[in-house]
Write a protein that holds these residues in place. Structure first.
Motif, PDB file in Angstrom:
ATOM      1  N   THR A  46      36.916  38.415  45.355  1.00 16.20           N
ATOM      2  CA  THR A  46      36.135  38.165  44.091  1.00 16.20           C
ATOM      3  C   THR A  46      37.137  37.986  43.189  1.00 16.20           C
ATOM      4  O   THR A  46      37.154  36.942  42.042  1.00 16.20           O
ATOM      5  CB  THR A  46      35.051  38.972  43.294  1.00 16.20           C
ATOM      6  OG1 THR A  46      35.764  40.523  42.981  1.00 16.20           O
ATOM      7  CG2 THR A  46      33.882  39.374  44.330  1.00 16.20           C
ATOM      8  N   HIS A  47      38.300  38.774  42.940  1.00 17.24           N
ATOM      9  CA  HIS A  47      39.508  38.627  42.191  1.00 17.24           C
ATOM     10  C   HIS A  47      40.896  39.014  42.742  1.00 17.24           C
ATOM     11  O   HIS A  47      40.460  39.822  43.873  1.00 17.24           O
ATOM     12  CB  HIS A  47      38.999  38.724  40.639  1.00 17.24           C
ATOM     13  CG  HIS A  47      38.986  40.282  40.540  1.00 17.24           C
ATOM     14  ND1 HIS A  47      37.663  40.685  41.102  1.00 17.24           N
ATOM     15  CD2 HIS A  47      39.383  41.221  39.661  1.00 17.24           C
ATOM     16  CE1 HIS A  47      37.687  42.030  40.669  1.00 17.24           C
ATOM     17  NE2 HIS A  47      38.786  42.239  39.831  1.00 17.24           N
ATOM     18  N   LEU A  48      41.987  39.140  42.149  1.00 18.79           N
ATOM     19  CA  LEU A  48      42.982  39.611  42.821  1.00 18.79           C
ATOM     20  C   LEU A  48      43.589  40.932  42.177  1.00 18.79           C
ATOM     21  O   LEU A  48      44.662  41.329  42.170  1.00 18.79           O
ATOM     22  CB  LEU A  48      44.200  38.528  42.911  1.00 18.79           C
ATOM     23  CG  LEU A  48      43.507  37.540  43.702  1.00 18.79           C
ATOM     24  CD1 LEU A  48      44.909  36.196  43.905  1.00 18.79           C
ATOM     25  CD2 LEU A  48      43.343  37.659  45.148  1.00 18.79           C
ATOM     26  N   VAL A  94      43.902  44.994  42.202  1.00 16.65           N
ATOM     27  CA  VAL A  94      44.420  46.144  42.994  1.00 16.65           C
ATOM     28  C   VAL A  94      43.218  46.716  43.845  1.00 16.65           C
ATOM     29  O   VAL A  94      43.385  46.937  45.232  1.00 16.65           O
ATOM     30  CB  VAL A  94      45.234  47.302  42.224  1.00 16.65           C
ATOM     31  CG1 VAL A  94      44.261  47.995  41.554  1.00 16.65           C
ATOM     32  CG2 VAL A  94      45.624  48.098  43.248  1.00 16.65           C
ATOM     33  N   ASP A  95      42.057  46.877  43.407  1.00 18.31           N
ATOM     34  CA  ASP A  95      40.817  47.659  44.284  1.00 18.31           C
ATOM     35  C   ASP A  95      40.134  46.726  44.796  1.00 18.31           C
ATOM     36  O   ASP A  95      39.007  46.762  45.394  1.00 18.31           O
ATOM     37  CB  ASP A  95      40.094  48.366  43.254  1.00 18.31           C
ATOM     38  CG  ASP A  95      39.885  47.623  41.976  1.00 18.31           C
ATOM     39  OD1 ASP A  95      40.349  46.721  41.576  1.00 18.31           O
ATOM     40  OD2 ASP A  95      38.432  48.081  41.670  1.00 18.31           O
ATOM     41  N   HIS A  96      40.509  45.289  44.916  1.00 15.92           N
ATOM     42  CA  HIS A  96      39.717  44.371  45.577  1.00 15.92           C
ATOM     43  C   HIS A  96      40.678  43.626  46.616  1.00 15.92           C
ATOM     44  O   HIS A  96      39.922  42.636  47.366  1.00 15.92           O
ATOM     45  CB  HIS A  96      39.155  43.081  44.617  1.00 15.92           C
ATOM     46  CG  HIS A  96      38.318  43.828  43.672  1.00 15.92           C
ATOM     47  ND1 HIS A  96      37.177  43.914  43.554  1.00 15.92           N
ATOM     48  CD2 HIS A  96      38.553  44.644  42.435  1.00 15.92           C
ATOM     49  CE1 HIS A  96      36.426  44.592  42.717  1.00 15.92           C
ATOM     50  NE2 HIS A  96      37.476  45.058  41.959  1.00 15.92           N
ATOM     51  N   VAL A  97      41.738  43.787  46.708  1.00 17.96           N
ATOM     52  CA  VAL A  97      42.554  42.905  47.899  1.00 17.96           C
ATOM     53  C   VAL A  97      43.466  44.105  49.120  1.00 17.96           C
ATOM     54  O   VAL A  97      44.107  43.414  49.844  1.00 17.96           O
ATOM     55  CB  VAL A  97      43.725  42.254  47.119  1.00 17.96           C
ATOM     56  CG1 VAL A  97      42.935  41.294  46.121  1.00 17.96           C
ATOM     57  CG2 VAL A  97      44.760  43.055  46.291  1.00 17.96           C
ATOM     58  N   GLY A 156      30.925  41.494  41.749  1.00 18.43           N
ATOM     59  CA  GLY A 156      32.520  41.464  41.665  1.00 18.43           C
ATOM     60  C   GLY A 156      32.482  42.278  40.405  1.00 18.43           C
ATOM     61  O   GLY A 156      31.469  43.132  40.104  1.00 18.43           O
ATOM     62  N   ASP A 157      33.460  42.353  39.428  1.00 19.30           N
ATOM     63  CA  ASP A 157      33.799  43.060  38.423  1.00 19.30           C
ATOM     64  C   ASP A 157      33.353  42.163  37.159  1.00 19.30           C
ATOM     65  O   ASP A 157      33.722  42.570  36.150  1.00 19.30           O
ATOM     66  CB  ASP A 157      35.371  43.500  38.191  1.00 19.30           C
ATOM     67  CG  ASP A 157      35.596  44.432  39.311  1.00 19.30           C
ATOM     68  OD1 ASP A 157      34.778  44.755  40.066  1.00 19.30           O
ATOM     69  OD2 ASP A 157      36.583  45.125  38.992  1.00 19.30           O
ATOM     70  N   MET A 158      32.427  41.348  37.076  1.00 18.89           N
ATOM     71  CA  MET A 158      31.804  40.862  35.928  1.00 18.89           C
ATOM     72  C   MET A 158      30.944  41.800  35.346  1.00 18.89           C
ATOM     73  O   MET A 158      30.681  41.717  34.245  1.00 18.89           O
ATOM     74  CB  MET A 158      30.909  39.560  36.322  1.00 18.89           C
ATOM     75  CG  MET A 158      29.998  40.023  37.150  1.00 18.89           C
ATOM     76  SD  MET A 158      28.378  38.942  36.859  1.00 18.89           S
ATOM     77  CE  MET A 158      27.670  39.295  35.146  1.00 18.89           C
ATOM     78  N   THR A 210      29.477  45.984  42.596  1.00 18.86           N
ATOM     79  CA  THR A 210      30.593  46.135  43.308  1.00 18.86           C
ATOM     80  C   THR A 210      31.237  47.580  42.971  1.00 18.86           C
ATOM     81  O   THR A 210      31.998  47.914  43.718  1.00 18.86           O
ATOM     82  CB  THR A 210      31.648  44.762  43.112  1.00 18.86           C
ATOM     83  OG1 THR A 210      30.920  43.595  43.755  1.00 18.86           O
ATOM     84  CG2 THR A 210      32.965  45.262  43.708  1.00 18.86           C
ATOM     85  N   HIS A 211      31.165  48.127  41.739  1.00 15.95           N
ATOM     86  CA  HIS A 211      31.579  49.215  41.518  1.00 15.95           C
ATOM     87  C   HIS A 211      30.290  50.349  41.399  1.00 15.95           C
ATOM     88  O   HIS A 211      30.442  51.337  40.635  1.00 15.95           O
ATOM     89  CB  HIS A 211      32.690  49.110  40.361  1.00 15.95           C
ATOM     90  CG  HIS A 211      33.772  48.617  40.785  1.00 15.95           C
ATOM     91  ND1 HIS A 211      34.660  49.325  41.932  1.00 15.95           N
ATOM     92  CD2 HIS A 211      34.522  47.751  40.366  1.00 15.95           C
ATOM     93  CE1 HIS A 211      35.856  48.423  41.732  1.00 15.95           C
ATOM     94  NE2 HIS A 211      35.763  47.498  40.959  1.00 15.95           N
ATOM     95  N   PHE A 212      29.231  49.803  41.505  1.00 18.11           N
ATOM     96  CA  PHE A 212      28.005  50.558  41.289  1.00 18.11           C
ATOM     97  C   PHE A 212      27.982  51.871  42.236  1.00 18.11           C
ATOM     98  O   PHE A 212      27.891  51.437  43.608  1.00 18.11           O
ATOM     99  CB  PHE A 212      26.601  49.801  41.301  1.00 18.11           C
ATOM    100  CG  PHE A 212      26.421  48.897  39.866  1.00 18.11           C
ATOM    101  CD1 PHE A 212      27.388  48.444  39.501  1.00 18.11           C
ATOM    102  CD2 PHE A 212      25.123  48.213  39.825  1.00 18.11           C
ATOM    103  CE1 PHE A 212      27.267  47.474  38.124  1.00 18.11           C
ATOM    104  CE2 PHE A 212      24.999  47.476  38.976  1.00 18.11           C
ATOM    105  CZ  PHE A 212      25.989  47.117  38.107  1.00 18.11           C
TER     106      PHE A 212
HETATM  107 ZN   LIG Z   1      37.545  46.583  40.567  1.00 20.35          ZN
END
Ligand SMILES: [Zn+2]
Length: 285
Positions: free
Chosen positions: A115-117, A119-122, A218-220, A264-266
């Motif tokens: 969803t974006h680049l 550290v915790d998504h790649v 994602g982290d929106m 995504t972080h729930f």
């Molecule tokens: Zn995140």
């Protein structure tokens, strides 16, 4: 493992870590979310806030099994990568075994979306092989928003060069990366939705099948408290105003509709619906 069905699509949550983050004025990632302020949202306890006011957070991948396509959305922190987030200790988890248990053995994955680049998504984009990092999912195409990649590729701050070198560049070198538009359609059931704010090229994932819909944030949005308090911004939001505006718009769009919002972080139970609550909204898992 938590699993949800959206028409012909199944989503399974594979957790890398789930933990309480106690409030600290210095380190709080949602600084407005003090234990006192969180008490005004009693519905957050016990799943999303502990009885003593710590925010529960989860880092997980969402494994999406759609007709003819196995997609992984976000790849967590990964093993063998000492990061600031993990107090510079490299993780050694059995994440890949858990993915295989979920029916996502790494060779069987067709596509990966970051969803974006951050550290915790790649992290699990790659895995250590001898001294090198190689693509974890050798048969997948990795879909990365073009704006997102253009934004980060030459950033020379903090851990970014290291993150790009060990988790992003190897997938480009292997020819598996595909930079895509932020509204890219992945399959008849799956498409990206532009949700910039947290990062310039941030995307979310919409799932639509047999009249049912779900949305991977994602982290929106980092935590269900932001459903009631969309103006609370994470210290990691690149553009705080844009992030808050995006949350307000999306929450209004989802409210009181049968759209399953998968955070995504729930923390568990992770997915739910957004309902009106007085003048605002809340999250009902
Ligand atoms: Zn995140």
């Amino acid at each position: 493992m938590l699993t949800w069905r959206i028409g012909d699509v199944t989503v399974t949550r594979v957790v890398e870590m789930e933990l309480p983050v106690p409030y600290s004025p210095k380190h709080s990632f949602l600084k407005e979310a003090t234990p006192e302020a969180l008490k005004e949202m009693p519905w957050l306890v016990p799943h999303f806030v502990t009885p003593d006011g710590a925010l529960m957070l989860s880092i997980h991948a969402l494994c999406v099994d759609a007709p003819g396509l196995k997609l992984v959305v976000d790849t967590c922190v990964g093993n063998d990568k000492p990061r600031y987030l993990t107090r510079r200790q490299a993780l050694q988890t059995n994440f890949l075994e858990k993915m295989a248990e979920a029916g996502f053995a790494r060779e069987t994955v067709d596509a990966v979306v970051c969803t974006h680049l951050h550290v915790d998504h790649v992290g699990w984009n790659t895995m250590k092989d001898g001294e090198r990092f190689v693509p974890t999912f050798p048969n997948a195409r990795y879909l990365i928003g073009r704006e997102e990649y253009e934004h980060w590729k030459d950033v020379n701050e903090d851990e970014t060069p290291q993150i790009m070198a060990d988790s992003v560049t190897p997938i480009f070198e292997a020819g598996l990366a595909q930079t895509v538009e932020m509204d890219h359609r992945i399959s008849p059931e799956l498409r990206l939705v532009p949700t910039p704010g947290h990062t310039p090229g941030h995307v979310s994932v919409a799932i639509e099948s047999r009249g049912e819909t779900a949305f991977i944030t994602g982290d929106m949005m980092h935590h269900p408290c932001q459903v009631s308090r969309p103006d609370w911004t994470s210290e990691f939001d690149g553009d705080k105003q844009a992030g808050a505006a995006r949350r307000r718009t999306m929450i209004r769009e989802w409210a009181d509709k049968p759209c399953l919002v998968i955070g995504t972080h729930f923390a568990a139970p992770t997915a739910g619906r957004i309902v009106s609550d007085g003048a605002g909204y809340r999250f009902v898992a």
